[in-house]
Design an enzyme around this catalytic site. Structure first.
Site, PDB file in Angstrom:
ATOM      1  N   TYR A   1      52.006  66.820  30.257  1.00 50.95           N
ATOM      2  CA  TYR A   1      51.844  66.083  31.435  1.00 50.95           C
ATOM      3  C   TYR A   1      52.423  64.605  30.980  1.00 50.95           C
ATOM      4  CZ  TYR A   1      47.882  68.963  33.190  1.00 50.95           C
ATOM      5  OH  TYR A   1      47.388  69.934  33.620  1.00 50.95           O
TER       6      TYR A   1
ATOM      7  N   ASP B   1      51.075  82.041  38.372  1.00 50.19           N
ATOM      8  CA  ASP B   1      49.835  81.934  38.037  1.00 50.19           C
ATOM      9  C   ASP B   1      49.125  81.717  39.231  1.00 50.19           C
ATOM     10  OD1 ASP B   1      49.649  79.128  38.305  1.00 50.19           O
ATOM     11  OD2 ASP B   1      49.732  78.448  36.362  1.00 50.19           O
TER      12      ASP B   1
ATOM     13  N   ARG C   1      43.275  73.687  41.742  1.00 51.34           N
ATOM     14  CA  ARG C   1      42.413  72.721  41.211  1.00 51.34           C
ATOM     15  C   ARG C   1      42.821  71.134  41.693  1.00 51.34           C
ATOM     16  NH1 ARG C   1      39.088  74.112  37.127  1.00 51.34           N
ATOM     17  NH2 ARG C   1      39.555  72.344  35.761  1.00 51.34           N
TER      18      ARG C   1
ATOM     19  N   GLY D   1      44.902  82.680  40.502  1.00 53.51           N
ATOM     20  CA  GLY D   1      44.281  83.714  41.169  1.00 53.51           C
ATOM     21  C   GLY D   1      44.436  84.996  40.305  1.00 53.51           C
TER      22      GLY D   1
ATOM     23  N   GLY E   1      44.914  81.862  33.203  1.00 53.85           N
ATOM     24  CA  GLY E   1      44.090  80.825  32.616  1.00 53.85           C
ATOM     25  C   GLY E   1      42.499  81.347  32.593  1.00 53.85           C
ATOM     26  N   ARG E   2      42.002  81.376  33.846  1.00 51.60           N
ATOM     27  CA  ARG E   2      40.435  81.338  34.089  1.00 51.60           C
ATOM     28  C   ARG E   2      40.076  82.904  33.393  1.00 51.60           C
ATOM     29  NH1 ARG E   2      41.430  78.927  38.932  1.00 51.60           N
ATOM     30  NH2 ARG E   2      40.210  77.196  39.521  1.00 51.60           N
TER      31      ARG E   2
ATOM     32  N   SER F   1      47.922  72.897  26.124  1.00 45.73           N
ATOM     33  CA  SER F   1      48.052  71.908  27.039  1.00 45.73           C
ATOM     34  C   SER F   1      47.939  70.678  26.383  1.00 45.73           C
ATOM     35  CB  SER F   1      46.659  71.877  27.815  1.00 45.73           C
ATOM     36  OG  SER F   1      46.657  70.640  28.560  1.00 45.73           O
TER      37      SER F   1
ATOM     38  N   LYS G   1      56.441  73.879  35.855  1.00 48.19           N
ATOM     39  CA  LYS G   1      55.248  74.259  36.366  1.00 48.19           C
ATOM     40  C   LYS G   1      54.551  73.504  37.503  1.00 48.19           C
ATOM     41  CE  LYS G   1      50.821  76.217  34.345  1.00 48.19           C
ATOM     42  NZ  LYS G   1      49.894  75.324  35.460  1.00 48.19           N
TER      43      LYS G   1
ATOM     44  N   ARG H   1      37.673  67.505  42.229  1.00 48.08           N
ATOM     45  CA  ARG H   1      36.884  68.758  41.772  1.00 48.08           C
ATOM     46  C   ARG H   1      35.371  68.217  41.866  1.00 48.08           C
ATOM     47  NH1 ARG H   1      40.838  69.518  36.445  1.00 48.08           N
ATOM     48  NH2 ARG H   1      42.827  69.599  37.739  1.00 48.08           N
TER      49      ARG H   1
END
Length: 410
Positions: free
Chosen positions: A160, A331, A303, A333, A354-355, A136, A276, A195
């Site tokens: 980003y 991606d 998020r 979930g 990811g998580r 990232s 993405k 968040r």
């Protein structure tokens, strides 16, 4: 009545099977984890609340996150029987290269906050497993450090766009020079999502030592020892900043980025480019018409915009209309290998986790990441065998039914 007698010692001998004790507490914990949810429970016990909630939480009421996971729970598989499934090939072709498994490690920010091993753990395990690793822009290890950890594997860089365009493109140039083969341009973060867990926890970079965090640290001394005895936590690309996550995003990210800017970025990058954060069929068509190599159906893991579309629900329509024109990744979930198999069956070429990876990292550093990949890999293989398929190419929409809880009102 059966005749009873006391067992003879010889009768008991075959039943006495003592396992060799596992002396390492980390290995002992990880060996007992059979699912990603098991790793999540270990991570929650061992990680301070602010760091765990940063990973575990979503935006506002966390409806997007809950719905994304529920969508996978609402899958009914349709297996085929009497197939020879002794050998299963889990390899996938994605974005001009091969992956030994149909998933890669998604880009995540602030990763050394979860464990001092950070992105290096993910890159090393990705190299071992033969899957891509994505770094990232908000990573805590540099492009060059990740390349050194995964020198021969596939490295992707997630971008980003910053208000300072020159600094953004300098990162892109460094990634290209380091041999990163794919650029993931994330387009769903014009501003930071709300968040609320982070706000309530006073989440900041670096972590602030308050009365609350000190009390939270007492049962988790190893995490704080690692944090305080290793290199100070900072962003490898942004340098050492301080403040909340939202303040970093809103002060640094460019909220004016448009389709024209995407074309400009495409012209700067020499390799595969993927967008993405696609959440509608209309936007999927628009970026595909611009000539990108792939798209990631994603609501940022719930998020950003709460109540955003569920990527897994969007997948069949996008696959029907655009699979011949671009590569489709997914991606948000994913918590099991069965989720991954369902996504491939409905038209995704590849998935990103990811998580699931971060739960492993928090549970046991590099060894925890390795355990997470082992769990997902075994689940993918077993699900394919029980469905009666021996390769990803044999998976079709006929293998999956999406059961509906939420239906659009006329």
């Amino acid at each position: 009545m059966p005749e009873r007698h006391l067992p003879r010692p010889g009768d008991l001998r075959p039943l006495l099977q003592f396992r060799r004790p596992i002396l390492s507490p980390v290995s002992r914990r990880l060996s007992a984890a059979l699912t990603i949810e098991d790793l999540r429970r270990i991570a929650k016990r061992r990680t301070p609340r602010a760091a765990f909630d940063y990973t575990d939480g979503g935006a506002e009421g966390e409806l997007s996150l809950a719905r994304a996971r529920q969508a996978f729970h609402d899958v009914e598989f349709r297996p085929s029987i009497l197939r020879d499934v002794a050998t299963v090939d889990t390899a996938a072709d994605v974005l001009g290269g091969r992956s030994a498994l149909p998933f890669g490690i998604a880009p995540t920010g602030f990763t050394r906050l979860m464990h001092s091993d950070g992105e290096i753990a993910g890159a090393r395990v990705a190299a071992e497993a033969g899957v891509p690793f994505a770094l990232s822009t908000l990573g805590t290890r540099s492009i060059e450090e990740v390349k050194a950890a995964n020198p021969y594997g596939r490295n992707w860089f997630q971008l980003y766009m910053w208000k300072d365009r020159e600094r953004s493109m300098a990162l892109v140039e460094r990634a290209a020079a380091a041999g990163f083969d794919t650029l993931l341009v994330t387009v769903d973060v014009p501003v930071a999502g709300a968040r609320l867990r982070d706000t309530r926890n006073g989440m900041s970079i670096p972590p602030a030592l308050t009365a609350r965090t000190v009390l939270d640290a007492i049962p988790r001394p190893r995490w704080w020892f690692d944090l305080l005895t290793t290199e100070p936590l900072s962003f490898a690309s942004l340098g050492r900043l301080s403040g909340t996550v939202a303040s970093h995003v809103n002060s640094t990210f460019d909220a004016t980025v448009t389709f024209e800017d995407l074309v400009w970025i495409t012209d700067q990058w020499p390799n595969k480019l993927v967008v993405k954060g696609i959440q509608t069929i209309e936007d999927a068509r628009a970026v595909v018409d611009l000539g990108v190599d792939g798209i990631v159906l994603s609501n940022h893991g719930g998020r950003q915009l709460d109540r955003a579309p569920v990527p897994f629900h969007l997948l069949p329509q996008v696959a029907r209309e655009l699979s011949n024109d671009t590569e489709i990744l997914l991606d948000s979930g994913i918590m099991s290998g069965a989720d991954i198999v369902a996504a491939i069956a409905l038209g995704a070429q590849f998935t990103l986790v990811g998580r699931a990876y971060l739960y492993g990292l928090m549970a046991g550093g590099e060894a925890g990441v390795r355990r997470a990949v082992e769990i997902l890999s075994s689940q993918v293989t077993r699900t394919m065998q029980l469905l009666g398929v021996t390769s990803l190419a044999e998976l079709t929409p006929q293998h999956v039914t999406q059961l509906h809880r939420l239906t659009e009102r006329p």
